[in-house]
Design a protein around this motif. Structure first.
Motif, PDB file in Angstrom:
ATOM      1  N   GLY A  12       2.917   6.920  -2.320  1.00 13.02           N
ATOM      2  CA  GLY A  12       2.588   5.587  -1.835  1.00 13.02           C
ATOM      3  C   GLY A  12       2.565   5.427  -0.333  1.00 13.02           C
ATOM      4  O   GLY A  12       2.517   4.319   0.160  1.00 13.02           O
ATOM      5  N   THR A  13       2.581   6.487   0.428  1.00 19.15           N
ATOM      6  CA  THR A  13       2.818   6.301   1.849  1.00 19.15           C
ATOM      7  C   THR A  13       1.799   7.017   2.726  1.00 19.15           C
ATOM      8  O   THR A  13       2.133   7.732   3.646  1.00 19.15           O
ATOM      9  CB  THR A  13       4.214   6.809   2.213  1.00 19.15           C
ATOM     10  OG1 THR A  13       4.351   8.121   1.694  1.00 19.15           O
ATOM     11  CG2 THR A  13       5.263   5.922   1.626  1.00 19.15           C
ATOM     12  N   ALA A  14       0.549   6.797   2.407  1.00 17.22           N
ATOM     13  CA  ALA A  14      -0.508   7.440   3.188  1.00 17.22           C
ATOM     14  C   ALA A  14      -0.772   6.697   4.477  1.00 17.22           C
ATOM     15  O   ALA A  14      -0.180   5.671   4.736  1.00 17.22           O
ATOM     16  CB  ALA A  14      -1.794   7.448   2.370  1.00 17.22           C
ATOM     17  N   ARG A  15      -1.676   7.217   5.247  1.00 15.95           N
ATOM     18  CA  ARG A  15      -2.093   6.555   6.460  1.00 15.95           C
ATOM     19  C   ARG A  15      -3.599   6.541   6.508  1.00 15.95           C
ATOM     20  O   ARG A  15      -4.211   7.544   6.361  1.00 15.95           O
ATOM     21  CB  ARG A  15      -1.579   7.302   7.687  1.00 15.95           C
ATOM     22  CG  ARG A  15      -0.114   7.024   7.909  1.00 15.95           C
ATOM     23  CD  ARG A  15       0.564   8.168   8.531  1.00 15.95           C
ATOM     24  NE  ARG A  15       0.577   9.307   7.642  1.00 15.95           N
ATOM     25  CZ  ARG A  15       1.471   9.508   6.695  1.00 15.95           C
ATOM     26  NH1 ARG A  15       2.416   8.679   6.495  1.00 15.95           N
ATOM     27  NH2 ARG A  15       1.421  10.573   5.933  1.00 15.95           N
ATOM     28  N   LEU A  32       7.057   2.690  12.254  1.00 15.32           N
ATOM     29  CA  LEU A  32       6.060   1.755  11.731  1.00 15.32           C
ATOM     30  C   LEU A  32       4.675   2.295  12.117  1.00 15.32           C
ATOM     31  O   LEU A  32       4.421   2.557  13.298  1.00 15.32           O
ATOM     32  CB  LEU A  32       6.266   0.349  12.296  1.00 15.32           C
ATOM     33  CG  LEU A  32       5.503  -0.740  11.542  1.00 15.32           C
ATOM     34  CD1 LEU A  32       6.174  -1.060  10.209  1.00 15.32           C
ATOM     35  CD2 LEU A  32       5.382  -2.013  12.371  1.00 15.32           C
ATOM     36  N   HIS A  33       3.819   2.464  11.128  1.00 13.65           N
ATOM     37  CA  HIS A  33       2.503   3.046  11.399  1.00 13.65           C
ATOM     38  C   HIS A  33       1.484   2.472  10.426  1.00 13.65           C
ATOM     39  O   HIS A  33       1.832   1.875   9.414  1.00 13.65           O
ATOM     40  CB  HIS A  33       2.553   4.576  11.320  1.00 13.65           C
ATOM     41  CG  HIS A  33       3.018   5.103   9.989  1.00 13.65           C
ATOM     42  ND1 HIS A  33       4.334   5.069   9.595  1.00 13.65           N
ATOM     43  CD2 HIS A  33       2.353   5.676   8.973  1.00 13.65           C
ATOM     44  CE1 HIS A  33       4.456   5.598   8.393  1.00 13.65           C
ATOM     45  NE2 HIS A  33       3.266   5.981   7.975  1.00 13.65           N
ATOM     46  N   SER A  34       0.212   2.666  10.741  1.00 13.60           N
ATOM     47  CA  SER A  34      -0.857   2.099   9.908  1.00 13.60           C
ATOM     48  C   SER A  34      -2.131   2.916  10.034  1.00 13.60           C
ATOM     49  O   SER A  34      -2.268   3.744  10.946  1.00 13.60           O
ATOM     50  CB  SER A  34      -1.146   0.650  10.339  1.00 13.60           C
ATOM     51  OG  SER A  34      -1.627   0.620  11.661  1.00 13.60           O
ATOM     52  N   PRO A  78       0.403  -1.856   8.238  1.00 10.50           N
ATOM     53  CA  PRO A  78       1.589  -1.337   8.924  1.00 10.50           C
ATOM     54  C   PRO A  78       2.774  -1.217   7.950  1.00 10.50           C
ATOM     55  O   PRO A  78       3.036  -2.135   7.177  1.00 10.50           O
ATOM     56  CB  PRO A  78       1.865  -2.404   9.997  1.00 10.50           C
ATOM     57  CG  PRO A  78       0.536  -3.027  10.260  1.00 10.50           C
ATOM     58  CD  PRO A  78      -0.155  -3.042   8.920  1.00 10.50           C
ATOM     59  N   HIS A  79       3.419  -0.094   7.983  1.00  7.87           N
ATOM     60  CA  HIS A  79       4.540   0.150   7.062  1.00  7.87           C
ATOM     61  C   HIS A  79       5.418   1.263   7.615  1.00  7.87           C
ATOM     62  O   HIS A  79       4.996   2.019   8.489  1.00  7.87           O
ATOM     63  CB  HIS A  79       4.009   0.567   5.691  1.00  7.87           C
ATOM     64  CG  HIS A  79       3.351   1.918   5.701  1.00  7.87           C
ATOM     65  ND1 HIS A  79       2.071   2.117   6.152  1.00  7.87           N
ATOM     66  CD2 HIS A  79       3.819   3.157   5.382  1.00  7.87           C
ATOM     67  CE1 HIS A  79       1.769   3.398   6.081  1.00  7.87           C
ATOM     68  NE2 HIS A  79       2.815   4.064   5.629  1.00  7.87           N
ATOM     69  N   ARG A  80       6.583   1.349   7.083  1.00  8.16           N
ATOM     70  CA  ARG A  80       7.429   2.533   7.288  1.00  8.16           C
ATOM     71  C   ARG A  80       7.473   3.257   5.947  1.00  8.16           C
ATOM     72  O   ARG A  80       7.578   2.600   4.899  1.00  8.16           O
ATOM     73  CB  ARG A  80       8.860   2.135   7.659  1.00  8.16           C
ATOM     74  CG  ARG A  80       8.996   1.163   8.815  1.00  8.16           C
ATOM     75  CD  ARG A  80      10.478   0.941   9.132  1.00  8.16           C
ATOM     76  NE  ARG A  80      10.702  -0.302   9.840  1.00  8.16           N
ATOM     77  CZ  ARG A  80      10.652  -0.464  11.172  1.00  8.16           C
ATOM     78  NH1 ARG A  80      10.378   0.580  11.941  1.00  8.16           N
ATOM     79  NH2 ARG A  80      10.871  -1.629  11.740  1.00  8.16           N
ATOM     80  N   ASP A  81       7.440   4.577   5.966  1.00 10.60           N
ATOM     81  CA  ASP A  81       7.556   5.293   4.693  1.00 10.60           C
ATOM     82  C   ASP A  81       8.900   5.001   4.036  1.00 10.60           C
ATOM     83  O   ASP A  81       9.031   5.094   2.813  1.00 10.60           O
ATOM     84  CB  ASP A  81       7.388   6.802   4.909  1.00 10.60           C
ATOM     85  CG  ASP A  81       5.930   7.179   5.119  1.00 10.60           C
ATOM     86  OD1 ASP A  81       5.107   6.294   5.407  1.00 10.60           O
ATOM     87  OD2 ASP A  81       5.611   8.382   4.997  1.00 10.60           O
ATOM     88  N   THR A  82       9.891   4.653   4.849  1.00 12.73           N
ATOM     89  CA  THR A  82      11.212   4.362   4.278  1.00 12.73           C
ATOM     90  C   THR A  82      11.201   3.067   3.449  1.00 12.73           C
ATOM     91  O   THR A  82      12.145   2.822   2.714  1.00 12.73           O
ATOM     92  CB  THR A  82      12.269   4.256   5.391  1.00 12.73           C
ATOM     93  OG1 THR A  82      11.789   3.374   6.410  1.00 12.73           O
ATOM     94  CG2 THR A  82      12.547   5.612   6.006  1.00 12.73           C
TER      95      THR A  82
HETATM   96 FE   LIG Z   1       2.944   6.240   5.871  1.00 15.71          FE
END
Ligand SMILES: [Fe+2]
Length: 313
Positions: A310-313, A225-227, A125-129
């Motif tokens: 760095g912000t894949a899903r 927030l997504h994963s 789980p992360h935010r691209d921000t």
């Molecule tokens: Fe992402």
């Protein structure tokens, strides 16, 4: 959280609602379908004679990573990919003169632990921000092949307004590019790169999964927030995502609220104008630069184009 389906609101209204936490989902558009078809052709060619939806059954993971390390940059930087993105943006109401996008990424999620790091990183789980994306960034995501609930991505809506203790204060996009981006293919079975992670227990439920059609994108704020959903579907997922920013919002510093991001650097230099692929004007970039882009400037060109931000899903 509101989910708009095939909404006809203007791009400006859509952006403001995205910044408030809504999600917009669309039926396939002609250019989006062309982009997916193009991606399918590249994937099928790369894995031939194997079926890309069954490669995990017979192909060693290291060999798969090797194929992806060529396939993904080929798709990302192919002129045809950019053309289809242009068409897609226009079809969905974006003003190409003022909308900037970054190159489309191809993401993969294989069943089980076949290949879920490095070139096919499975995202916590992360935010691209947390990864130096601006608060006005909008993410576009769509599947290349049919999606099922057990191999997609998930939103964690309870955290839209709620801060998560996280490691973003140790992340700088320019340093990441310099130190580790070009080595992703080496991380086949374990990924030691330092990334911003939650530093508290995340309640992943309730979660929202949008199961769209091939060529049917959904849009969401970079602050969501997504994963990656652990792939228990038995079939790989191949998807496309890219990001956009609108010049008015960049200049006006309009976007989602920052609830918990403390990273440095900015991805603002990556976006290309919808018309001629030029970068954002220097005065716009300057609003987001903190000097670290010079501190971690590339000393020489990498031997191979970057595989993924760095912000894949
Ligand atoms: Fe992402």
């Amino acid at each position: 959280m509101n989910i708009y389906v095939d909404s006809r609101v203007s791009d400006e209204t859509r952006r403001m609602r995205l910044y408030q936490g809504s999600i917009f989902s669309y039926s396939p558009s002609p250019s989006a379908l062309r982009l997916c078809r193009f991606a399918q052709e590249l994937i099928e060619e790369a894995f031939s004679p194997l079926d890309p939806l069954r490669v995990h059954e017979t192909l060693p993971a290291e060999k798969c990573a090797e194929i992806l390390s060529t396939l993904k940059p080929r798709f990302i930087h192919h002129p045809q990919s950019k053309k289809f993105i242009q068409g897609m943006l226009a079809e969905l109401g974006c003003d190409l003169e003022r909308t900037y996008f970054d190159v489309p990424r191809m993401r993969t999620a294989y069943p089980g632990d076949y290949l879920n790091s490095g070139i096919a990183y499975a995202f916590h789980p992360h935010r691209d921000t947390w990864y130096s994306a601006p608060l006005c960034q909008i993410n576009w995501w769509m599947p290349i092949y049919d999606l099922v609930p057990d191999n997609c991505m998930a939103f964690h809506p309870r955290y839209w307004n709620r801060a998560v203790k996280n490691g973003s204060n140790g992340y700088n996009y320019h340093r990441w590019n310099l130190e580790s981006r070009y080595n992703a293919a080496q991380h086949v079975k374990g990924d030691t790169r330092v990334q911003p992670r939650p530093e508290e227990e995340i309640e992943v439920e309730p979660q929202l999964r949008i199961i769209g059609e091939v060529g049917g994108p959904f849009l969401f704020s970079a602050a969501q927030l997504h994963s990656t959903v652990p792939n228990t579907a038995g079939v790989p997922r191949y998807s496309i995502d890219f990001r956009t920013v609108h010049l008015d919002d960049v200049l006006g510093k309009i976007g989602a609220a920052n609830v918990d991001s403390a990273c440095t650097g900015t991805t603002m230099g990556d976006y290309l104008r919808g018309t001629d692929f030029s970068h954002l004007p220097a005065d716009a970039l300057a609003l987001y630069q903190d000097g670290s882009e010079l501190q971690y400037a590339m000393s020489s060109q990498p031997p191979q184009a970057p595989v993924a931000a760095g912000t894949a899903r």
